[in-house]
Design an enzyme around this catalytic site. Structure first.
Site, PDB file in Angstrom:
ATOM      1  N   VAL A  14      15.833  36.293 -37.338  1.00 18.60           N
ATOM      2  CA  VAL A  14      16.857  35.501 -38.042  1.00 18.60           C
ATOM      3  C   VAL A  14      18.252  35.951 -37.600  1.00 18.60           C
ATOM      4  O   VAL A  14      19.157  35.136 -37.390  1.00 18.60           O
ATOM      5  CB  VAL A  14      16.678  35.609 -39.570  1.00 18.60           C
ATOM      6  CG1 VAL A  14      17.806  34.895 -40.310  1.00 18.60           C
ATOM      7  CG2 VAL A  14      15.332  35.019 -39.996  1.00 18.60           C
ATOM      8  N   CYS A 134      12.100  30.196 -47.210  1.00 17.88           N
ATOM      9  CA  CYS A 134      12.027  29.121 -46.209  1.00 17.88           C
ATOM     10  C   CYS A 134      11.135  27.973 -46.660  1.00 17.88           C
ATOM     11  O   CYS A 134      11.516  26.802 -46.573  1.00 17.88           O
ATOM     12  CB  CYS A 134      11.543  29.668 -44.882  1.00 17.88           C
ATOM     13  SG  CYS A 134      10.144  30.771 -45.030  1.00 17.88           S
ATOM     14  N   HIS A 247       7.365  25.588 -40.149  1.00 17.67           N
ATOM     15  CA  HIS A 247       6.412  25.402 -41.248  1.00 17.67           C
ATOM     16  C   HIS A 247       6.078  23.919 -41.419  1.00 17.67           C
ATOM     17  O   HIS A 247       6.914  23.051 -41.142  1.00 17.67           O
ATOM     18  CB  HIS A 247       7.039  25.878 -42.569  1.00 17.67           C
ATOM     19  CG  HIS A 247       7.159  27.361 -42.730  1.00 17.67           C
ATOM     20  ND1 HIS A 247       6.546  28.299 -41.924  1.00 17.67           N
ATOM     21  CD2 HIS A 247       7.875  28.074 -43.645  1.00 17.67           C
ATOM     22  CE1 HIS A 247       6.871  29.515 -42.340  1.00 17.67           C
ATOM     23  NE2 HIS A 247       7.678  29.426 -43.377  1.00 17.67           N
TER      24      HIS A 247
HETATM   25  C1  2RA Z   1       7.093  33.713 -44.829  1.00 16.84           C
HETATM   26  N1  2RA Z   1       8.678  32.816 -46.403  1.00 16.84           N
HETATM   27  O1  2RA Z   1       7.010  32.655 -44.197  1.00 16.84           O
HETATM   28  C2  2RA Z   1       8.266  33.993 -45.691  1.00 16.84           C
HETATM   29  C3  2RA Z   1       9.346  34.544 -44.839  1.00 16.84           C
HETATM   30  N2  2RA Z   1      10.571  34.653 -45.469  1.00 16.84           N
HETATM   31  O2  2RA Z   1       6.253  34.613 -44.748  1.00 16.84           O
END
Ligand code: 2RA
Length: 341
Positions: A14, A134, A247
């Site tokens: 990041v 996130c 994601h």
């Molecule tokens: C993950 N949300 O994806 C967490 C990272 N900040 O593991």
């Protein structure tokens, strides 16, 4: 005058994205300070053609800092965030350390920028602004415009989370394991105690007594805080999948008031930070690779929930870059809002 900015955790995935975004978005900087652990101190990082030397993070690192972007884990934020704030710097914290702390704004700029009013780097008021998790950011970029129109009563989220959420070392291990698996070798298990390549697993954040992990409970709690709204039921299942940096999330929504697919599409196409990718004829919908390195969250599979008799249910599928909008971009956008405060 322009702010003096520090990046805490500059050498992480990041942190590196912060550098790229500050340059790409031409963020007005008087100076930029890179802070990291003693282990990383002395390294140099490129910024706008210059070699910046990484300094060791110390308790007194913030007297000459106006805005401090933190992404070095909850422990570092807990210890140094308040010190930076007491020194007069405004802290934008990417960790989960202060997200649910009363009085700490939890901000997605396109959604609830008003929550961070009153914080000023010029007046050196100090203050901590928390960046949401996130998977929460990516879901809410798509769901909030619909919530504001029809009132979400229940949200069910299944996430397919990229390796980047577990850091650079996890991304590296996924690539390494994939090569080893293809060569029929025993895979390296330094980060995860099992094979990640060609596999998926329940998110490895701490498990709670109720059988939910911390990642899932973040989605539940952070959504209510960001919306300033408790009258919504949320459940989530967070899964880590063998994807590098974006994601994906499947979302089922139940609304208080009817919301047609067409109206949902109309709302989403007019929402900043969201791009619709929903071509049924071509069977073309959001994918993590399409979303990678992009600012916008991609939304598709928009359809009425046929498990209901009424028009109060919708299903969606969203993809968003975890390092960018899921972390660094959201924090830099918060810093951009600070420029006017
Ligand atoms: C993950 N949300 O994806 C967490 C990272 N900040 O593991």
């Amino acid at each position: 005058s322009e702010p003096r900015v520090a990046i805490v955790g500059a050498t992480g995935a990041v942190g590196q994205e912060f550098l790229e975004l500050l340059d790409e978005r031409d963020f007005p900087l008087k100076e930029l300070k890179l802070l990291a652990s003693a282990r990383s101190a002395g390294k140099t990082m490129k910024f706008q053609g210059q070699d910046l030397v990484v300094e060791e993070l110390k308790e007194d690192s913030f007297g000459d800092v106006d805005i401090a972007l933190f992404s070095a884990g909850g422990g570092i934020s807990k210890k140094f965030g308040p010190l930076a704030s007491d020194a007069g710097a405004v802290v934008v914290d990417n960790s989960s350390a202060f997200r649910m702390t009363e009085g700490v704004p939890l901000v997605i700029p396109e959604i609830n920028a008003e929550a961070m009013r009153g914080v000023s780097w010029r007046e050196r008021t100090g203050g901590i602004i928390a960046n949401p998790n996130c998977s929460t950011i990516i879901a809410l970029m798509a769901v909030t415009p619909l919530h504001r129109e029809a009132g979400v009563r229940r949200m069910v989220v299944s996430t397919y989370q990229a390796a980047s959420g577990a850091g650079q070392a996890a991304m590296d291990e996924l690539v390494l394991q994939t090569k080893e698996a293809l060569e029929g070798k025993e895979v390296t298990k330094d980060i995860f105690p099992f094979q990640y390549a060609f596999n998926l697993f329940s998110h490895n954040s701490p498990m709670q007594d109720n059988g939910y992990n911390e990642e899932e409970l973040k989605m539940v709690k952070e959504t209510k805080k960001i919306w300033s709204y408790d009258d919504v039921s949320i459940t989530a299942t967070c899964i880590r999948v063998p994807v590098i940096r974006a994601h994906a999330e499947s979302i089922n929504l139940e609304f208080d008031r009817p919301l047609s697919e067409e109206r949902a599409r109309e709302l989403l196409s007019g929402s900043p930070g969201v791009t619709i990718s929903d071509d049924r004829a071509a069977n073309s919908f959001p994918t993590p690779l399409d979303a990678s390195y992009k600012d916008d969250v991609l939304v598709g599979r928009i359809r009425r929930d046929i498990s209901r008799e009424d028009q109060n249910g919708l299903d969606l599928f969203v993809c968003g870059d975890q390092i960018r909008k899921g972390a660094a971009l959201n924090a830099v956008q918060i810093a951009e809002l600070l420029l006017d405060q």
